[in-house]
Design an enzyme around this catalytic site. Structure first.
Site, PDB file in Angstrom:
ATOM      1  N   SER A  43      29.016  65.007 -21.598  1.00  0.00           N
ATOM      2  CA  SER A  43      28.730  64.920 -23.037  1.00  0.00           C
ATOM      3  C   SER A  43      29.289  66.153 -23.716  1.00  0.00           C
ATOM      4  CB  SER A  43      27.231  64.778 -23.281  1.00  0.00           C
ATOM      5  OG  SER A  43      26.528  65.851 -22.715  1.00  0.00           O
ATOM      6  N   GLY A  87      29.022  66.899 -27.060  1.00  0.00           N
ATOM      7  CA  GLY A  87      28.438  67.029 -28.393  1.00  0.00           C
ATOM      8  C   GLY A  87      29.127  66.096 -29.370  1.00  0.00           C
ATOM      9  N   GLY A  95      32.087  65.775 -29.859  1.00  0.00           N
ATOM     10  CA  GLY A  95      33.320  65.264 -29.265  1.00  0.00           C
ATOM     11  C   GLY A  95      33.123  64.010 -28.447  1.00  0.00           C
ATOM     12  N   GLY A 112      20.773  63.858 -25.915  1.00  0.00           N
ATOM     13  CA  GLY A 112      21.176  63.737 -24.510  1.00  0.00           C
ATOM     14  C   GLY A 112      20.273  62.777 -23.752  1.00  0.00           C
ATOM     15  N   ASP A 113      18.993  62.795 -24.077  1.00  0.00           N
ATOM     16  CA  ASP A 113      18.047  61.905 -23.399  1.00  0.00           C
ATOM     17  C   ASP A 113      18.302  60.451 -23.803  1.00  0.00           C
ATOM     18  OD1 ASP A 113      16.919  64.200 -22.302  1.00  0.00           O
ATOM     19  OD2 ASP A 113      15.480  64.392 -23.941  1.00  0.00           O
TER      20      ASP A 113
END
Lengths: 307, 307
Positions: free
Chosen positions: B219, B221, B223, B250-251
């Site tokens: 990941s 962010g 991007g 993220g979760d």
């Protein structure tokens, strides 16, 4: 015996971090917990000086239970009344530079719980000579709370000290507490007088006595204390203000004033103790803990002037 | 059924204040509590999408009890194992501009408690198709914890996702989790490669697979995501990154990847879901809560490229 009352007792939690960065996330290195709230700090200072003291107030839920366990571990006698709502926390984030505080408002207390506390308080008054009422009220407790407790204490023959602000202080003044200890901000809020020095402090104190206060000790931070009583007017201070941790300095001052009231100490000695104990608290990293040797040394350095 | 594991579950506490002033004291207006920790957030997102999920982990003391009550109130199935130490809190101080976080380290877990948890975990695996292991380990839990749990899950025939960092991730990789989801900082820490774009991400992912990772979704962010699997390499992103609350994004991404793994979804669809669900989490004020309508709209806006 001195009885301290802390209606909105708190579990003081200190988070140690490297450096506070607003709007970032911080991993907390160490978490320290202690029983807190202004009256609890007063009780801890008095206990440390060997003065018999009992701490009461409201402390419910698992956080209140923890708070009581910590007081007992510190050997401070306590008779807190458990309520349904969980006691509040005060979170202090300490980094290498200084500390940032976050104070929860406290649990909502029901009318029945408050009524239960007044009965509990009345039952504790036997043998009590001085009652100290300190700090904010939790949600649900009426603004007349301190007025009610003052009336009960006076009926039982106890002398009283009120250290509060806002409406609870204003309502309490009507019942004529023996001593109040406002700071400059509280004096300004109550009287409209901006306290920028000893003369303004004396004018504000005179206005406060019109509202019902007995003796008044106004704390002016580094400017020391101005005391106004029937016996006279004094100013007490250190030649040079100290820098350090101001948290708990006011509570140490109140502890000294409570001891002085209990012992019938002459005002100049009472103020010497109060300035020295406050200053020793400023030099202590932890609220409610004072180094007796520092206190004794500072006592010799306090300047007391008759005004 | 998906099983999420949160060894260091937290009670998330949010303090609402007007404005953060470093080194001042703040009266907190409102205190909000919810069950937290990365795996708990994954479970809440999955539950909100109607995917059967069970949340487990370690949660002790009154704070752990409170955390479990809040999960039950949210209707999320939970099988946390109580331990002696009190669960940690994560305190988020939110003002009108943004949020500042303070994360407690968590309670110390004994060797016997950890051993008890591995048995508890093994007993929960019946019928579980996907296991999600998320977040930090509390003090006392060995850095091999995720490696142990991965081995048990694989032995029971479950697919595994590991979302961790540092030594627990490194040790976990040796047991070949089916999917890991590092961010740029974690990739850099593990591989030494500074991930400043898709090409560097691919190089870092290749190094990670040498360490034992199966599929990798990195990941980046704003991007987006870079996914590397046996089936190919993809990049998925929104045309314009969104601004909002990155906590829990993220979760939400991991929740989408777990659903995709459970359903055997083709990679491009899986990534479309993961980017859209992460972005919907960014637009949500609360970690672990996603607006399904926002998620559905964003799904149509995700760009998936074969690399």
């Amino acid at each position: 015996m001195i009885l301290t009352v802390t209606p909105n007792a708190a579990l003081d939690v200190t988070y140690q971090i490297d450096a506070l960065t607003p709007y970032a996330t911080h991993r907390v290195g160490a978490v320290a917990e202690r029983a807190g709230g202004k009256g609890v700090n007063v009780a801890r200072v008095l206990h440390g000086l060997g003065t018999p003291v009992l701490a009461t107030g409201l402390a419910g839920g698992p956080t209140g239970q923890r708070l009581r366990e910590l007081l007992i571990a510190d050997d401070v006698a306590e008779a807190f009344l458990p309520v349904t709502g969980d006691a509040r926390r005060t979170v202090v984030v300490a980094d290498r530079a200084d500390a940032t505080g976050f104070w929860e408002p406290g649990p909502t207390v029901t009318a029945a719980e408050w009524s239960g506390f007044t009965a509990h308080f009345a039952a504790l008054l036997a043998g009590v000579k001085v009652v100290v009422l300190s700090g904010s009220l939790p949600p649900g407790v009426p603004a007349t709370a301190y007025a009610e407790l003052l009336a009960l204490a006076h009926a039982a023959g106890a002398a009283t000290i009120l250290d509060a602000d806002g409406d609870p202080l204003r309502q309490g003044l009507r019942v004529q507490p023996d001593l109040v200890k406002p700071n400059a901000a509280e004096l300004h809020a109550l009287t409209g007088i901006r306290v920028d020095g000893p003369d303004a402090a004396r004018a504000a104190v005179a206005a406060l006595r019109e509202l019902g206060a007995g003796d008044v000790v106004a704390s002016l931070g580094g400017g020391g204390l101005v005391a106004v009583s029937e016996q006279g007017v004094w100013r007490a201070r250190l030649a040079e203000p100290l820098t350090g941790n101001p948290t708990g300095a006011g509570d140490a001052c109140v502890a000294a004033l409570a001891r002085g009231l209990l012992a019938g100490q002459p005002w100049p000695e009472r103020l010497r103790d109060a300035v020295a104990l406050s200053a020793a608290a400023v030099l202590s990293p932890v609220a409610g803990v004072v180094d007796p040797a520092v206190y004794e040394r500072l006592r010799t350095e306090v300047i007391v002037d008759v005004c």
